[in-house]
Design a protein around this motif. Structure first.
Motif, PDB file in Angstrom:
ATOM      1  N   GLU A  54      -2.769   4.160  16.116  1.00 37.86           N
ATOM      2  CA  GLU A  54      -3.512   1.980  15.801  1.00 37.86           C
ATOM      3  C   GLU A  54      -2.019   1.981  14.624  1.00 37.86           C
ATOM      4  O   GLU A  54      -1.808   0.912  14.744  1.00 37.86           O
ATOM      5  N   ILE A  55      -1.664   2.790  13.792  1.00 38.72           N
ATOM      6  CA  ILE A  55      -0.450   2.350  12.521  1.00 38.72           C
ATOM      7  C   ILE A  55       1.089   2.259  13.995  1.00 38.72           C
ATOM      8  O   ILE A  55       1.599   1.605  14.163  1.00 38.72           O
ATOM      9  N   ARG A  56       1.383   3.244  14.954  1.00 35.00           N
ATOM     10  CA  ARG A  56       1.967   3.368  16.733  1.00 35.00           C
ATOM     11  C   ARG A  56       1.717   1.761  16.785  1.00 35.00           C
ATOM     12  O   ARG A  56       2.514   1.178  17.071  1.00 35.00           O
ATOM     13  N   SER A  57       1.268   1.610  16.752  1.00 30.90           N
ATOM     14  CA  SER A  57       1.207  -0.215  17.510  1.00 30.90           C
ATOM     15  C   SER A  57       1.352  -0.723  17.068  1.00 30.90           C
ATOM     16  O   SER A  57       1.850  -1.911  17.663  1.00 30.90           O
ATOM     17  N   LEU A  58       0.964  -1.031  15.585  1.00 31.21           N
ATOM     18  CA  LEU A  58       1.536  -2.408  14.868  1.00 31.21           C
ATOM     19  C   LEU A  58       3.174  -1.483  14.913  1.00 31.21           C
ATOM     20  O   LEU A  58       3.679  -2.889  14.798  1.00 31.21           O
ATOM     21  N   LEU A  59       3.712  -0.907  15.049  1.00 26.06           N
ATOM     22  CA  LEU A  59       4.776  -0.601  14.313  1.00 26.06           C
ATOM     23  C   LEU A  59       5.767  -1.035  15.745  1.00 26.06           C
ATOM     24  O   LEU A  59       6.678  -1.413  15.844  1.00 26.06           O
ATOM     25  N   GLY A  60       4.902  -1.006  16.696  1.00 25.23           N
ATOM     26  CA  GLY A  60       5.244  -1.241  18.328  1.00 25.23           C
ATOM     27  C   GLY A  60       5.659  -3.228  17.720  1.00 25.23           C
ATOM     28  O   GLY A  60       6.085  -3.419  18.644  1.00 25.23           O
ATOM     29  N   LYS A  61       4.794  -3.907  17.291  1.00 30.72           N
ATOM     30  CA  LYS A  61       4.665  -5.188  16.828  1.00 30.72           C
ATOM     31  C   LYS A  61       5.228  -5.360  16.224  1.00 30.72           C
ATOM     32  O   LYS A  61       5.413  -7.195  15.910  1.00 30.72           O
ATOM     33  N   ASN A  62       6.104  -4.700  15.161  1.00 30.50           N
ATOM     34  CA  ASN A  62       7.202  -5.423  14.293  1.00 30.50           C
ATOM     35  C   ASN A  62       6.215  -5.841  13.341  1.00 30.50           C
ATOM     36  O   ASN A  62       6.591  -6.332  12.820  1.00 30.50           O
ATOM     37  N   ALA A  63       5.377  -4.908  12.963  1.00 29.18           N
ATOM     38  CA  ALA A  63       4.593  -6.004  11.751  1.00 29.18           C
ATOM     39  C   ALA A  63       4.712  -5.057  10.349  1.00 29.18           C
ATOM     40  O   ALA A  63       5.724  -4.814  10.040  1.00 29.18           O
ATOM     41  N   SER A  64       3.826  -6.064   9.118  1.00 28.97           N
ATOM     42  CA  SER A  64       4.734  -6.300   8.319  1.00 28.97           C
ATOM     43  C   SER A  64       3.722  -5.113   7.311  1.00 28.97           C
ATOM     44  O   SER A  64       3.250  -4.972   7.920  1.00 28.97           O
ATOM     45  N   TYR A  65       4.743  -4.948   6.454  1.00 29.09           N
ATOM     46  CA  TYR A  65       4.269  -4.198   5.429  1.00 29.09           C
ATOM     47  C   TYR A  65       3.072  -4.114   4.783  1.00 29.09           C
ATOM     48  O   TYR A  65       1.933  -3.558   5.223  1.00 29.09           O
ATOM     49  N   GLU A  66       2.114  -5.368   5.141  1.00 20.92           N
ATOM     50  CA  GLU A  66       0.623  -5.772   4.458  1.00 20.92           C
ATOM     51  C   GLU A  66       0.040  -5.113   5.468  1.00 20.92           C
ATOM     52  O   GLU A  66      -1.157  -4.628   5.601  1.00 20.92           O
ATOM     53  N   GLU A  67       0.494  -5.285   6.908  1.00 20.45           N
ATOM     54  CA  GLU A  67      -0.585  -5.126   7.746  1.00 20.45           C
ATOM     55  C   GLU A  67      -0.724  -3.682   8.080  1.00 20.45           C
ATOM     56  O   GLU A  67      -1.904  -2.737   8.181  1.00 20.45           O
ATOM     57  N   LEU A  68       0.514  -2.732   7.654  1.00 20.96           N
ATOM     58  CA  LEU A  68       0.667  -1.265   7.493  1.00 20.96           C
ATOM     59  C   LEU A  68       0.156  -0.534   6.938  1.00 20.96           C
ATOM     60  O   LEU A  68      -0.844   0.184   6.879  1.00 20.96           O
ATOM     61  N   ARG A  69       0.180  -1.372   5.515  1.00 16.93           N
ATOM     62  CA  ARG A  69      -0.580  -1.003   4.191  1.00 16.93           C
ATOM     63  C   ARG A  69      -2.330  -1.098   5.202  1.00 16.93           C
ATOM     64  O   ARG A  69      -2.698  -0.195   4.316  1.00 16.93           O
ATOM     65  N   ASP A  70      -2.617  -2.125   5.078  1.00 15.24           N
ATOM     66  CA  ASP A  70      -3.656  -2.478   5.431  1.00 15.24           C
ATOM     67  C   ASP A  70      -4.441  -1.292   6.573  1.00 15.24           C
ATOM     68  O   ASP A  70      -5.382  -1.421   6.151  1.00 15.24           O
ATOM     69  N   ALA A  71      -3.989  -1.001   7.859  1.00 16.13           N
ATOM     70  CA  ALA A  71      -4.335   0.099   8.610  1.00 16.13           C
ATOM     71  C   ALA A  71      -4.893   1.498   8.401  1.00 16.13           C
ATOM     72  O   ALA A  71      -5.617   2.055   8.553  1.00 16.13           O
ATOM     73  N   ALA A  72      -3.150   1.187   7.649  1.00 13.52           N
ATOM     74  CA  ALA A  72      -3.854   2.887   6.541  1.00 13.52           C
ATOM     75  C   ALA A  72      -5.178   2.933   6.151  1.00 13.52           C
ATOM     76  O   ALA A  72      -5.197   4.654   5.477  1.00 13.52           O
ATOM     77  N   ARG A  73      -4.590   2.307   4.663  1.00  6.69           N
ATOM     78  CA  ARG A  73      -6.242   2.133   4.119  1.00  6.69           C
ATOM     79  C   ARG A  73      -7.366   2.176   5.034  1.00  6.69           C
ATOM     80  O   ARG A  73      -8.178   3.112   4.722  1.00  6.69           O
ATOM     81  N   LYS A  74      -7.462   1.807   5.702  1.00  4.99           N
ATOM     82  CA  LYS A  74      -8.419   1.547   6.914  1.00  4.99           C
ATOM     83  C   LYS A  74      -8.788   2.980   7.442  1.00  4.99           C
ATOM     84  O   LYS A  74      -9.996   3.099   7.847  1.00  4.99           O
ATOM     85  N   SER A  75      -7.484   3.281   7.936  1.00  2.07           N
ATOM     86  CA  SER A  75      -7.954   5.204   8.913  1.00  2.07           C
ATOM     87  C   SER A  75      -8.200   6.361   7.757  1.00  2.07           C
ATOM     88  O   SER A  75      -8.479   7.569   8.049  1.00  2.07           O
ATOM     89  N   GLY A  76      -8.294   5.803   6.271  1.00  2.00           N
ATOM     90  CA  GLY A  76      -9.128   7.233   5.424  1.00  2.00           C
ATOM     91  C   GLY A  76      -7.238   7.518   4.072  1.00  2.00           C
ATOM     92  O   GLY A  76      -7.979   8.330   3.228  1.00  2.00           O
ATOM     93  N   MET A  77      -6.279   6.233   4.336  1.00  2.00           N
ATOM     94  CA  MET A  77      -5.395   6.654   3.248  1.00  2.00           C
ATOM     95  C   MET A  77      -5.641   6.300   1.560  1.00  2.00           C
ATOM     96  O   MET A  77      -6.137   5.522   1.393  1.00  2.00           O
ATOM     97  N   ASP A  78      -5.523   7.232   1.401  1.00  2.00           N
ATOM     98  CA  ASP A  78      -5.960   7.209  -0.426  1.00  2.00           C
ATOM     99  C   ASP A  78      -4.637   7.057  -0.933  1.00  2.00           C
ATOM    100  O   ASP A  78      -4.039   7.551  -0.821  1.00  2.00           O
ATOM    101  N   THR A  79      -4.608   5.473  -1.948  1.00  2.00           N
ATOM    102  CA  THR A  79      -3.561   4.648  -2.438  1.00  2.00           C
ATOM    103  C   THR A  79      -2.942   6.213  -3.522  1.00  2.00           C
ATOM    104  O   THR A  79      -4.010   7.174  -4.152  1.00  2.00           O
ATOM    105  N   MET A  80      -1.903   5.903  -4.096  1.00  2.00           N
ATOM    106  CA  MET A  80      -1.408   7.005  -5.071  1.00  2.00           C
ATOM    107  C   MET A  80      -2.359   7.084  -6.011  1.00  2.00           C
ATOM    108  O   MET A  80      -2.938   7.625  -6.817  1.00  2.00           O
ATOM    109  N   PHE A  81      -2.461   5.205  -6.748  1.00  7.09           N
ATOM    110  CA  PHE A  81      -3.719   5.117  -7.809  1.00  7.09           C
ATOM    111  C   PHE A  81      -4.987   5.701  -7.487  1.00  7.09           C
ATOM    112  O   PHE A  81      -5.244   6.455  -8.496  1.00  7.09           O
ATOM    113  N   GLU A  82      -5.513   5.591  -6.554  1.00  5.17           N
ATOM    114  CA  GLU A  82      -6.666   6.441  -6.677  1.00  5.17           C
ATOM    115  C   GLU A  82      -6.922   7.932  -6.136  1.00  5.17           C
ATOM    116  O   GLU A  82      -7.600   8.552  -6.503  1.00  5.17           O
TER     117      GLU A  82
END
Length: 574
Positions: free
Chosen positions: A524-552
């Protein structure tokens, strides 16, 4: 447009089957060749099939020898711009020149060493089209036979020889100046070599190492001298010597670091190796001129004080599994990002330690080399003689590497070479200066790396900070009572805060650990990269895929009793 892999394109074009793709991937792992070359060797596709597919993948036009595109334009001296010897050896044909842009036909648009050399020889930006190897060889022979042409080789040899003469002369002048300077500073050297000064400098260094300091600051002011140690990221003053000893202390350090004692107007850099019982500790020395005299900072690089193991840095089990999986990739880009002093280099060294093997050729280019690792070929940047990250990388790719570590990606040229190296079958590890993992991706695109090249090459980005560990001897427990910090509700019934004792020099903390977010590049991240996605789109997709933020991640360390709420709030944004 979403980036497609070469195999996917060939399947869509009906040229190979899924079974053939899997067979080729298996052969690629065994022989470590590019997938396109494997397809050719296995007889699955033709040269023109590969050229068309590469053109589709990289969005570069394809032309056969019969096409109009493959006819070099007349009256542009193209044979002089690109000499025959280079064109023949590199299999590249110059086609036309428009202002500062040279259009060329190549059969391998990912051979960036050749492209970089071509760019330097021609002195132009490049515009590429793809052709087959056999078509190019024929076209090159026809063009240069008809045109003749003058080789640039003699001029290049003459220029190189002239440069060497100038360089040798410069070294002689520097030597003469240094000899004159030494004659005028005999007394200063004698003062620096006196027993009290020698013992004082040794004591300052020894105490800093014993207290696990990362840096020593020696700072002159109007009527005093200050010495500070940086311990766990925080500077602490120690009782200083008399101000009149400043010049002798600095001179002693300069002698040890082989710096110019007479030069007090310009910054200098050097190194010292200190023997401490059974190990060698390296010290990186930096001096700068201030209005009250020279300030010295000594960076302590004590490999024995840091366990260069991924499992000991502070990553949780889920993060460790993702990191180890990414490090097993046969090729790709692996980035660690964060501000200065966030432990990026240590994480990279630990990653290299994790995967080093006698069967792998590992090369590093660093500025400077912080830890010397057994079995690793390490190179230090020397910008003064032209040894930069980019120039070293170009040479590395002629050294048959499996894994390359680049200390830092600072510019577009280095970034492009890293990306292309990753695309040509090498695992490349490096660092960036960005706030978090997702912004590292957009940073690379912002500095000019095409998203269609980044998409297939990126395998992982780690964003990290360093948090101080609570001192296990004196950490103080308390009940958070469901306290909410930012938008995070503390789940543990008992957490800890700093107190202070003799063991931790009354700071309440001892040692540091990594607080990180680990962004694995999923489909999914690779697909977004191919579409030249924004920072917000990439971060949201990463969070949905299970990435915890540094704060968490940091708040989970608080719940485990490893660090404090104050420390996590100090290094992250909730």
């Amino acid at each position: 447009m979403v980036h497609q892999r070469l195999g996917e394109i060939l399947i869509k074009q009906g040229l190979i089957t899924e079974a053939q793709l899997q067979e080729a991937i298996g052969a690629q792992k065994e022989h470590k060749e590019r997938i396109g070359e494997v397809f050719l060797k296995l007889g699955m596709i033709t040269e023109s099939d590969l050229a068309v597919a590469l053109g589709t993948q990289l969005m570069i036009p394809y032309a056969s020898q019969r096409a109009e595109l493959m006819r070099p334009r007349a009256n542009q001296n193209l044979n002089k711009l690109v000499p025959y010897e280079f064109a023949r050896k590199s299999i590249v044909l110059p086609l036309s020149k428009n202002e500062n842009s040279l259009t060329c036909a190549v059969f391998d648009p990912l051979d960036f060493i050749m492209l970089d050399n071509l760019k330097q020889i021609a002195g132009c930006d490049l515009n590429l089209i793809i052709a087959t190897k056999s078509d190019l060889i024929k076209a090159i022979t026809e063009f240069y036979t008809a045109q003749g042409g003058e080789s640039l080789l003699d001029r290049e040899v003459e220029r190189t020889y002239s440069d060497q003469q100038v360089e040798i002369k410069g070294e002689e002048e520097v030597y003469e100046r240094s000899q004159e300077a030494e004659l005028s500073i005999d007394r200063l050297i004698a003062k620096a070599e006196e027993a009290p000064v020698v013992k004082l400098v040794d004591l300052v260094i020894r105490q800093a190492i014993d207290e696990k300091a990362s840096d020593i600051h020696i700072e002159p002011f109007k009527d005093k001298l200050e010495i500070r140690y940086r311990i766990d990221g925080v500077l602490y003053q120690i009782p200083p010597p008399s101000a009149h000893l400043h010049l002798a202390i600095v001179s002693r350090i300069k002698i040890l670091a082989k710096l110019d004692i007479a030069e007090k107007r310009l910054p200098q850099d050097g190194n010292i190796s200190a023997k401490l019982e059974d190990r060698i500790v390296d010290l990186r020395i930096s001096t700068i001129p201030t209005i009250w005299g020279e300030k010295v900072v000594m960076r302590i690089l004590d490999k024995g004080a840091v366990k260069l193991e991924i499992a000991n840095l502070g990553f949780d089990a889920k993060q460790l599994a993702l990191i180890r999986k990414a490090l097993q990739s046969s090729y790709g880009l692996f980035f660690v990002t964060g501000p200065t002093g966030s432990g990026k280099s240590t994480t990279l060294y630990a990653a290299i330690n994790e995967i080093k093997d006698p069967s792998k050729n590992i090369l590093t280019i660093e500025d400077p080399v912080e830890f010397k690792l057994d079995g690793i070929n390490q190179v230090a940047v020397r910008a003064d003689i032209g040894l930069t990250f980019a120039s070293a990388l170009r040479s590395f790719l002629r050294q048959d590497p499996d894994i390359i570590l680049v200390g830092e990606v600072r510019d577009l040229e280095t970034a492009q070479i890293c990306v292309r190296a990753a695309l040509t079958g090498h695992l490349v590890l490096s660092t960036l200066h960005t706030n978090d993992a997702a912004s590292a991706v957009t940073r690379l695109i912002d500095i000019g790396v095409p998203h269609f090249l980044l998409t297939p090459s990126l395998v992982m980005v780690i964003g990290q900070r360093l948090a101080r560990r609570l001192c296990p001897k004196c950490k103080e427990p308390y009940e958070p009572n469901g306290e909410v910090v930012g938008n995070y509700k503390i789940k543990s019934d008992l957490i800890y805060r700093a107190k202070g004792c003799d063991e931790c020099s009354h700071t309440g903390y001892k040692g540091r650990l990594v607080i990180a977010e680990v962004l694995a590049i999923t489909g999914e991240i690779r697909s977004l990269l191919g579409k030249n996605a924004s920072y917000e789109e990439l971060r949201d997709a990463a969070r949905k895929s299970g990435m915890d933020t540094m704060f968490e991640v940091g708040m989970k360390k608080v719940e485990e009793g490893t660090t404090s709420v104050d420390e996590i709030l100090g290094i992250t944004i909730g």
